[in-house]
Design a protein around this motif. Structure first.
Motif, PDB file in Angstrom:
ATOM      1  N   LEU A  67      19.838 -14.569   2.457  1.00  0.00           N
ATOM      2  CA  LEU A  67      18.587 -15.001   3.096  1.00  0.00           C
ATOM      3  C   LEU A  67      18.723 -14.960   4.612  1.00  0.00           C
ATOM      4  O   LEU A  67      17.786 -14.553   5.321  1.00  0.00           O
ATOM      5  N   MET A  70      18.190 -11.416   5.966  1.00  0.00           N
ATOM      6  CA  MET A  70      16.876 -10.800   5.842  1.00  0.00           C
ATOM      7  C   MET A  70      15.770 -11.617   6.496  1.00  0.00           C
ATOM      8  O   MET A  70      14.600 -11.250   6.405  1.00  0.00           O
ATOM      9  N   SER A  71      16.133 -12.707   7.176  1.00  0.00           N
ATOM     10  CA  SER A  71      15.120 -13.580   7.762  1.00  0.00           C
ATOM     11  C   SER A  71      15.329 -13.707   9.266  1.00  0.00           C
ATOM     12  O   SER A  71      16.357 -13.310   9.817  1.00  0.00           O
ATOM     13  N   ARG A 102      13.003 -20.636   8.689  1.00  0.00           N
ATOM     14  CA  ARG A 102      13.113 -19.184   8.643  1.00  0.00           C
ATOM     15  C   ARG A 102      11.744 -18.520   8.519  1.00  0.00           C
ATOM     16  O   ARG A 102      10.839 -19.053   7.879  1.00  0.00           O
ATOM     17  N   VAL A 104      10.332 -14.890   6.954  1.00  0.00           N
ATOM     18  CA  VAL A 104      10.815 -13.824   6.080  1.00  0.00           C
ATOM     19  C   VAL A 104       9.630 -13.066   5.515  1.00  0.00           C
ATOM     20  O   VAL A 104       8.541 -13.625   5.348  1.00  0.00           O
ATOM     21  N   HIS A 105       9.816 -11.793   5.245  1.00  0.00           N
ATOM     22  CA  HIS A 105       8.783 -10.998   4.598  1.00  0.00           C
ATOM     23  C   HIS A 105       8.763 -11.369   3.112  1.00  0.00           C
ATOM     24  O   HIS A 105       9.806 -11.387   2.453  1.00  0.00           O
ATOM     25  N   ARG A 108      10.522  -9.003   0.703  1.00  0.00           N
ATOM     26  CA  ARG A 108      11.986  -9.028   0.739  1.00  0.00           C
ATOM     27  C   ARG A 108      12.520 -10.240  -0.027  1.00  0.00           C
ATOM     28  O   ARG A 108      13.565 -10.157  -0.686  1.00  0.00           O
ATOM     29  N   LEU A 109      11.840 -11.376   0.070  1.00  0.00           N
ATOM     30  CA  LEU A 109      12.285 -12.561  -0.660  1.00  0.00           C
ATOM     31  C   LEU A 109      12.137 -12.350  -2.159  1.00  0.00           C
ATOM     32  O   LEU A 109      13.027 -12.712  -2.941  1.00  0.00           O
ATOM     33  N   LEU A 195       8.896 -11.195  12.493  1.00  0.00           N
ATOM     34  CA  LEU A 195       9.655 -10.942  11.278  1.00  0.00           C
ATOM     35  C   LEU A 195      10.760  -9.936  11.590  1.00  0.00           C
ATOM     36  O   LEU A 195      10.655  -9.182  12.566  1.00  0.00           O
TER      37      LEU A 195
END
Length: 374
Positions: A67, A70-71, A102, A104-105, A108-109, A195
Motif C-alpha cells: 500500500l 502505490m499510495s 494516504r 490512492v487510486h 490500484r487498491l 495521486l
C-alpha cells in the motif's frame, strides 16, 4: 477465536468491501468464493483517501508495504474559499505522526486486494449475474448502492435526491502536493489531491435542481464542469483547463439499512450504509466493516449471534458518520452572509485554536477497528 476454520462463505461483490472481507475471512481459515458480475475488476472512479482507521486494517492484513508503494502520503486538509484564499488548515498527519493518511487510486487498491485474496485461497468468479441469492450457509452482500441482498432484507426503497450533482476527473499534474484541498463556493465546492503517477484527482459538487443518475460511469462534457466553476480562482482554473474526460453522477441520500442480516445473509459497505462523499469515509467504512464482520464470525460460534453483534457494533458509528457527511455538504456550500461568517470563524479557529478544530475529527481517525472488543 477459530470459528471460521473450514466454513464456506459466499461474497457477492468484488469491490473494496467484498475483497477486503474475502481476504480477512480466508486468512482465518474460511473457504471463500467472491461472485462479481463484471467481466473484469475494472474499478471506475479515480482517487480515494485512506485514513488511519482503515489503513490499520489493511496493514494488519499484511498489505502495508504494498500500500505504501502505490499510495501518496497525505499531510492533511487545506480549506480555501472560492477565490483560492486559505480559510483553514488541518495538518492531521503532524498531529498523528505514528499514523498514515494516504491517497490512492481506487483501481490500484482493488487490484492489490484481489491479488492478495486469490493468494490467500479465495475463489474469484467474474461475469456472474446474480439472478437469485445463492443457497449458502452464509452470504455476504458487498454489492454496493443497488444491493440485491439489501433489497431482500429490507425491501425496495427509493433514495432521496439531494439536489446536488458531482463530477469526477483525473488530470496530469507533476507538481508535488501533500494536502487534500477543498475550495468552497456558493452552492458548490471542489476537492482535489495528488495521486501517484503524476495524476491529480478532482471531485466537484454543485447544487442544481435537475436530476442526474446515480453512479460514476456517466460521461459528461468537460465544458459543463468548467462553466460551473468558472468563478473559482487559485489553481482551479489551471486544473480545469487540463480536463479531458469527465464523469457525472447525482448524489442521493440513502438511509442506513434497518436490517443488516437474517442469520444467513448480511450486508456490508455501501449495501448497508451508503455515504455522501463529504468526509472521504465511504471506502474506509467498508474496510472497517470487513474486518469487524470477520472478527465477529471468528470469535462468536453462533452465526446469528455473531451477525447481530456485528450490526449492533457498527450501526451507531456508521450512522454518525453518514450524518456528519450530510452536514459537511451544507457547510461547504454556504451562501451570502452565512458564508462570510462561517469562513471568518474557521480562519479564527484555525489560527488561534487549531488543536480544537482537529479534535473534532478524533472520533473518526483515531478509531482502531483491530482493537475493538467483541
Amino acid at each position: 477465536m477459530g470459528h471460521l476454520k473450514e466454513r464456506d462463505i459466499t461474497v457477492i461483490g468484488g469491490g473494496i468491501a467484498g475483497l477486503t472481507a474475502a481476504l480477512a475471512l480466508s486468512q482465518r481459515g474460511a473457504h471463500v468464493q467472491v461472485m462479481e458480475r463484471a467481466e473484469a475488476l475494472r474499478q471506475l472512479g479515480a482517487g480515494i483517501q485512506i485514513s488511519p482507521n482503515a489503513g490499520i486494517v489493511l496493514e494488519t492484513l499484511g498489505l502495508g508495504p504494498a500500500l505504501d508503494k502505490m499510495s501518496w502520503r497525505s499531510d492533511g486538509v487545506l480549506l480555501h474559499d472560492h477565490a483560492g484564499r486559505q480559510v483553514a488548515a488541518l495538518p492531521l498527519a503532524a498531529r498523528r505522526p505514528d499514523l498514515s493518511f494516504r491517497f490512492v487510486h481506487r483501481a490500484r487498491l482493488v487490484e492489490l486486494l484481489a491479488n492478495a485474496a486469490e493468494n490467500a485461497g479465495v475463489t474469484l468468479t467474474l461475469n456472474t449475474e446474480i439472478e437469485a441469492l445463492p443457497d449458502a450457509a452464509l452470504v455476504i452482500g458487498a454489492d454496493g448502492l443497488h444491493s440485491r441482498v439489501r433489497e431482500v432484507l429490507n425491501g425496495r426503497r427509493a433514495p432521496f435526491f439531494t439536489g446536488q450533482t458531482a463530477w469526477r476527473a483525473l488530470i496530469s499534474d507533476p507538481e508535488p502536493d501533500a494536502y487534500a484541498r477543498v475550495f468552497m463556493g456558493s452552492g458548490r465546492h471542489l476537492v482535489s489531491y495528488r495521486l501517484p503517477g503524476d495524476l491529480r484527482n478532482i471531485v466537484a459538487v454543485m447544487e442544481r435542481p435537475d436530476w442526474a443518475e446515480e453512479g460514476w460511469s456517466h460521461p459528461d462534457d468537460p465544458e459543463n464542469l468548467r462553466a460551473a466553476f468558472a468563478r473559482f480562482g487559485g489553481p482551479v482554473p489551471g486544473w480545469l483547463s487540463r480536463l479531458e474526460n469527465v464523469s457525472k453522477w447525482g448524489l442521493f441520500r440513502h438511509d442506513v439499512a434497518e436490517r443488516w442480516h437474517d442469520g444467513r445473509r448480511v450486508i456490508i459497505g455501501d449495501a448497508a450504509h451508503p455515504t455522501l462523499p463529504f468526509l472521504a469515509q465511504g471506502a474506509v467504512l467498508a474496510i472497517e466493516d470487513a474486518w469487524l464482520l470477520t472478527e465477529a464470525l471468528d470469535r462468536i460460534e453462533d452465526q446469528q449471534a455473531a451477525l447481530a453483534r456485528f450490526q449492533a457494533l457498527r450501526a451507531p458509528r456508521v450512522t454518525r458518520i453518514v450524518e456528519a457527511a450530510n452536514a459537511n455538504a451544507r457547510n461547504y456550500h454556504l451562501r451570502g452572509p452565512a458564508r462570510l461568517v462561517g469562513h471568518a470563524g474557521l480562519r479564527a479557529i484555525s489560527r488561534f485554536a487549531s488543536e480544537r478544530l482537529m479534535r473534532g475529527f478524533d472520533w473518526i481517525y483515531d478509531y482502531d477497528p483491530t482493537a475493538e472488543r467483541l
